[in-house]
Design a protein around this motif. Sequence first.
Motif, short mmCIF file in Angstrom:
data_model
loop_
_atom_site.label_atom_id
_atom_site.label_comp_id
_atom_site.label_asym_id
_atom_site.label_seq_id
_atom_site.Cartn_x
_atom_site.Cartn_y
_atom_site.Cartn_z
N ALA A 128 0.83 -1.36 -0.24
CA ALA A 128 0.10 -0.05 -0.49
C ALA A 128 1.07 1.35 -0.33
O ALA A 128 2.03 1.21 0.38
CB ALA A 128 -0.83 0.26 1.60
N THR A 136 -14.37 -3.40 -1.73
CA THR A 136 -14.33 -2.47 -1.07
C THR A 136 -14.01 -3.47 -0.11
O THR A 136 -12.94 -3.10 0.98
CB THR A 136 -15.55 -1.97 0.09
OG1 THR A 136 -16.24 -0.68 -1.18
CG2 THR A 136 -15.38 -1.36 0.39
N ALA A 189 -10.57 -4.11 -0.46
CA ALA A 189 -9.09 -3.02 -0.35
C ALA A 189 -9.64 -2.92 1.11
O ALA A 189 -8.24 -2.52 2.30
CB ALA A 189 -10.28 -1.54 -0.58
N CYS A 234 -13.87 4.87 -1.31
CA CYS A 234 -12.87 3.64 -1.98
C CYS A 234 -13.48 2.58 -3.17
O CYS A 234 -14.53 3.60 -3.26
CB CYS A 234 -13.28 2.06 -0.75
SG CYS A 234 -12.80 0.47 -1.46
N VAL A 246 -6.75 -0.85 -5.60
CA VAL A 246 -8.42 -0.91 -4.94
C VAL A 246 -7.52 0.70 -3.62
O VAL A 246 -6.52 0.84 -3.78
CB VAL A 246 -8.84 -1.80 -4.71
CG1 VAL A 246 -9.07 -2.63 -5.58
CG2 VAL A 246 -7.59 -2.65 -3.32
N GLY A 247 -8.14 1.37 -4.04
CA GLY A 247 -8.13 2.43 -2.91
C GLY A 247 -8.90 3.91 -3.06
O GLY A 247 -9.94 4.08 -3.56
N TRP A 288 -2.65 -2.99 -3.20
CA TRP A 288 -2.93 -3.98 -3.88
C TRP A 288 -2.65 -5.28 -3.41
O TRP A 288 -1.75 -5.12 -2.29
CB TRP A 288 -2.43 -3.78 -5.00
CG TRP A 288 -0.41 -3.46 -5.21
CD1 TRP A 288 0.67 -4.04 -6.01
CD2 TRP A 288 -0.46 -2.56 -4.47
NE1 TRP A 288 1.69 -3.86 -5.37
CE2 TRP A 288 1.74 -2.81 -4.74
CE3 TRP A 288 -0.12 -1.39 -4.49
CZ2 TRP A 288 2.69 -2.05 -4.51
CZ3 TRP A 288 0.67 -0.16 -4.36
CH2 TRP A 288 2.40 -0.56 -4.41
#
Length: 251
Positions: free
Chosen positions: A46, A113, A116, A135, A154-155, A176
């Motif tokens: 991350a 979500t 994530a 998100c 994702v984020g 990820w």
Amino acid sequence: MPLEFLRRKGTGSPARKGAAPLPVAPQAVPEEALAEDHQLRLSFAAKTSAGVRLQGGPSALGLLSRMLDGVAISDIEVVQPRETSLTIASPAIIRTEEAAEWLRAHGAASPITRHALYVLELLDAVDPSYDTFACALLDGEIDTSGYPEYSAIVGGVVAHWDESTGDLIVRAVVGWGGRGARGDTDRTANKLLGRLLNNILDSSGALGLTAVDRPGGVPGGPTVTCQHCGYPNVHPRAVFCPKCGMRMIHA
Ligand SMILES: [Zn+2]
């Protein structure tokens, strides 16, 4: 008496009555057992940006999902901080009580979500006990069940309230990983983080970059409970609650 007992045991079985003793094949005893190896390597990563200070106020949180404009490639979901009663929630499936709380808080969220939150909470990049998180899927593919592939990113943006000024502190965050890695994911993630940070800075009420201090003061130090939302880890001298943004009442 003990000898009698042993003798009876040796010949007592009806099936073996009268049979010759079974020959014992001589067998080499191996130094080590022959092992079949099983291995699973999981890797998660991350990145978080610096924070951006945003003018506080009741409408500030409503801006979060707009900061993913042009970056999100899926629906945007805004995850509210967890209920204060869910104190031990954790996405660790074998810790059943922790996992049950986590599912109570996030079980209804979309697969993107949940993935994530799993990755970012595992890496301590978000703290859903006080963070609000907008998100989405930002890059890559999802599988047939809707879960991001290991190479997907994702984020979005994460926000909490500054304990001394009541400003909203917003930062960009991407994550990820899973059963694999791709060489270019890190570079793509950096680009996405930059675009998200620009979007935050372009928001109305943005006051500029700021360091992100974890609310609550020193870990393990004294804390007080918010009178409005019940969040228990507020710094004893905080003016505002990091979770709900309301002004603290100090006796
Ligand atoms: Zn509060």
